[in-house]
Design a protein around this motif. Structure first.
Motif, PDB file in Angstrom:
ATOM      1  N   UNK A  61      27.168  34.263  25.672  1.00 49.36           N
ATOM      2  CA  UNK A  61      25.817  34.768  25.925  1.00 49.36           C
ATOM      3  C   UNK A  61      25.111  33.948  27.005  1.00 49.36           C
ATOM      4  N   UNK A  62      25.650  32.790  27.316  1.00 51.21           N
ATOM      5  CA  UNK A  62      25.078  31.941  28.351  1.00 51.21           C
ATOM      6  C   UNK A  62      25.583  32.347  29.722  1.00 51.21           C
ATOM      7  N   UNK A  63      25.381  31.483  30.705  1.00 54.49           N
ATOM      8  CA  UNK A  63      25.845  31.806  32.057  1.00 54.49           C
ATOM      9  C   UNK A  63      27.377  31.700  32.164  1.00 54.49           C
ATOM     10  N   UNK A  64      28.014  32.822  32.445  1.00 56.47           N
ATOM     11  CA  UNK A  64      29.466  32.885  32.627  1.00 56.47           C
ATOM     12  C   UNK A  64      29.716  33.180  34.102  1.00 56.47           C
ATOM     13  N   UNK A  65      30.697  32.484  34.697  1.00 59.83           N
ATOM     14  CA  UNK A  65      30.930  32.638  36.133  1.00 59.83           C
ATOM     15  C   UNK A  65      32.126  33.512  36.475  1.00 59.83           C
ATOM     16  N   UNK A  66      33.140  33.581  35.601  1.00 56.02           N
ATOM     17  CA  UNK A  66      34.316  34.384  35.947  1.00 56.02           C
ATOM     18  C   UNK A  66      35.062  34.855  34.699  1.00 56.02           C
ATOM     19  N   UNK A  67      36.057  35.688  34.932  1.00 53.35           N
ATOM     20  CA  UNK A  67      36.836  36.262  33.833  1.00 53.35           C
ATOM     21  C   UNK A  67      37.675  35.216  33.103  1.00 53.35           C
ATOM     22  N   UNK A  68      38.134  34.206  33.824  1.00 60.22           N
ATOM     23  CA  UNK A  68      38.933  33.151  33.182  1.00 60.22           C
ATOM     24  C   UNK A  68      38.151  32.473  32.065  1.00 60.22           C
ATOM     25  N   UNK A  69      36.889  32.262  32.301  1.00 60.24           N
ATOM     26  CA  UNK A  69      36.041  31.629  31.291  1.00 60.24           C
ATOM     27  C   UNK A  69      35.897  32.520  30.052  1.00 60.24           C
ATOM     28  N   UNK A 111      36.817  49.218  23.066  1.00 60.04           N
ATOM     29  CA  UNK A 111      37.365  47.946  23.520  1.00 60.04           C
ATOM     30  C   UNK A 111      38.379  48.173  24.638  1.00 60.04           C
ATOM     31  N   UNK A 112      39.252  49.163  24.488  1.00 55.87           N
ATOM     32  CA  UNK A 112      40.250  49.455  25.521  1.00 55.87           C
ATOM     33  C   UNK A 112      39.592  49.806  26.848  1.00 55.87           C
ATOM     34  N   UNK A 113      38.556  50.634  26.796  1.00 60.35           N
ATOM     35  CA  UNK A 113      37.869  51.026  28.028  1.00 60.35           C
ATOM     36  C   UNK A 113      37.241  49.824  28.730  1.00 60.35           C
ATOM     37  N   UNK A 114      36.665  48.921  27.950  1.00 62.79           N
ATOM     38  CA  UNK A 114      35.971  47.783  28.541  1.00 62.79           C
ATOM     39  C   UNK A 114      36.921  46.666  28.973  1.00 62.79           C
ATOM     40  N   UNK A 119      41.672  42.415  31.545  1.00 67.19           N
ATOM     41  CA  UNK A 119      42.830  41.692  31.016  1.00 67.19           C
ATOM     42  C   UNK A 119      44.041  41.845  31.909  1.00 67.19           C
ATOM     43  N   UNK A 120      44.225  43.002  32.500  1.00 68.80           N
ATOM     44  CA  UNK A 120      45.388  43.235  33.344  1.00 68.80           C
ATOM     45  C   UNK A 120      45.249  42.619  34.733  1.00 68.80           C
ATOM     46  N   UNK A 133      32.162  44.321  32.102  1.00 68.78           N
ATOM     47  CA  UNK A 133      32.803  45.094  31.033  1.00 68.78           C
ATOM     48  C   UNK A 133      33.679  44.199  30.163  1.00 68.78           C
ATOM     49  N   UNK A 134      34.394  43.276  30.785  1.00 73.57           N
ATOM     50  CA  UNK A 134      35.227  42.351  30.020  1.00 73.57           C
ATOM     51  C   UNK A 134      34.357  41.458  29.138  1.00 73.57           C
ATOM     52  N   UNK A 135      33.223  41.059  29.658  1.00 70.39           N
ATOM     53  CA  UNK A 135      32.287  40.259  28.859  1.00 70.39           C
ATOM     54  C   UNK A 135      31.790  41.055  27.648  1.00 70.39           C
ATOM     55  N   UNK A 136      31.440  42.315  27.846  1.00 68.87           N
ATOM     56  CA  UNK A 136      31.001  43.156  26.733  1.00 68.87           C
ATOM     57  C   UNK A 136      32.129  43.375  25.723  1.00 68.87           C
TER      58      UNK A 136
END
Length: 159
Positions: A61-69, A111-114, A119-120, A133-136
């Motif tokens: 919920x805080x500041x996220x910078x990228x998908x790896x995080x 979940x699959x749509x988001x 993930x891929x 979307x990945x964050x959601x």
């Protein structure tokens, strides 16, 4: 002869003491103490069980910078509920399948749509952007899949 003269004075009985207390009250007290101890223990166990989930949700919920995080936080939370050696090796489609197995059926499609695109694309060369979307999807998974209460280990599910 006067019948009233034959009456004797009213005597008040001796005061009844509450001690010693009857055995039934001691048994009831013991049962109540045991029940309170069980409830407190269960509450502490539940708090420990959901502590990792709350920490992960707070972090996302805080500041996220990228998908790896996002994915690192998801795996960190999952290792608190499943064996680490089985979670750490998952990525891409395998990670998506694992996460789907933990979610209730009604959240699978959302979940699959988001999550599937994020993930891929994790291991593509210039993928250091933040996918909302990945964050959601991560927040959805954390809220509905954890804590793992199905009682199965990851090895049982994956085989």
């Amino acid at each position: 002869m006067d019948p009233l003269a034959q009456l004797k004075d009213i005597h008040i009985p001796a005061e009844v003491h509450n001690y010693p207390v009857a055995y039934g009250w001691w048994i009831l007290l013991a049962v109540i103490i045991v029940l309170v101890a069980i409830c407190v223990s269960a509450l502490k166990k539940h708090k420990r069980k959901v502590q990792a989930k709350r920490a992960a949700i707070k972090h996302l919920s805080g500041p996220i910078t990228n998908n790896d995080e996002i994915l690192t936080t998801l795996k960190w939370a999952a290792t608190h509920y499943f064996p680490r050696d089985a979670i750490a090796q998952l990525y891409g489609k395998e990670l998506n399948d694992f996460m789907l197995k933990q979610l209730p059926e009604k959240y699978h499609q959302k979940f699959n749509q988001l999550a599937e695109p994020g993930l891929n694309s994790r291991y593509k060369v210039n993928e250091k952007v933040l996918d909302k979307d990945l964050l959601q999807a991560a927040l959805l998974w954390l809220k509905h899949a954890l804590p793992a209460n199905n009682g199965q280990k990851i090895g049982e599910e994956m085989s």
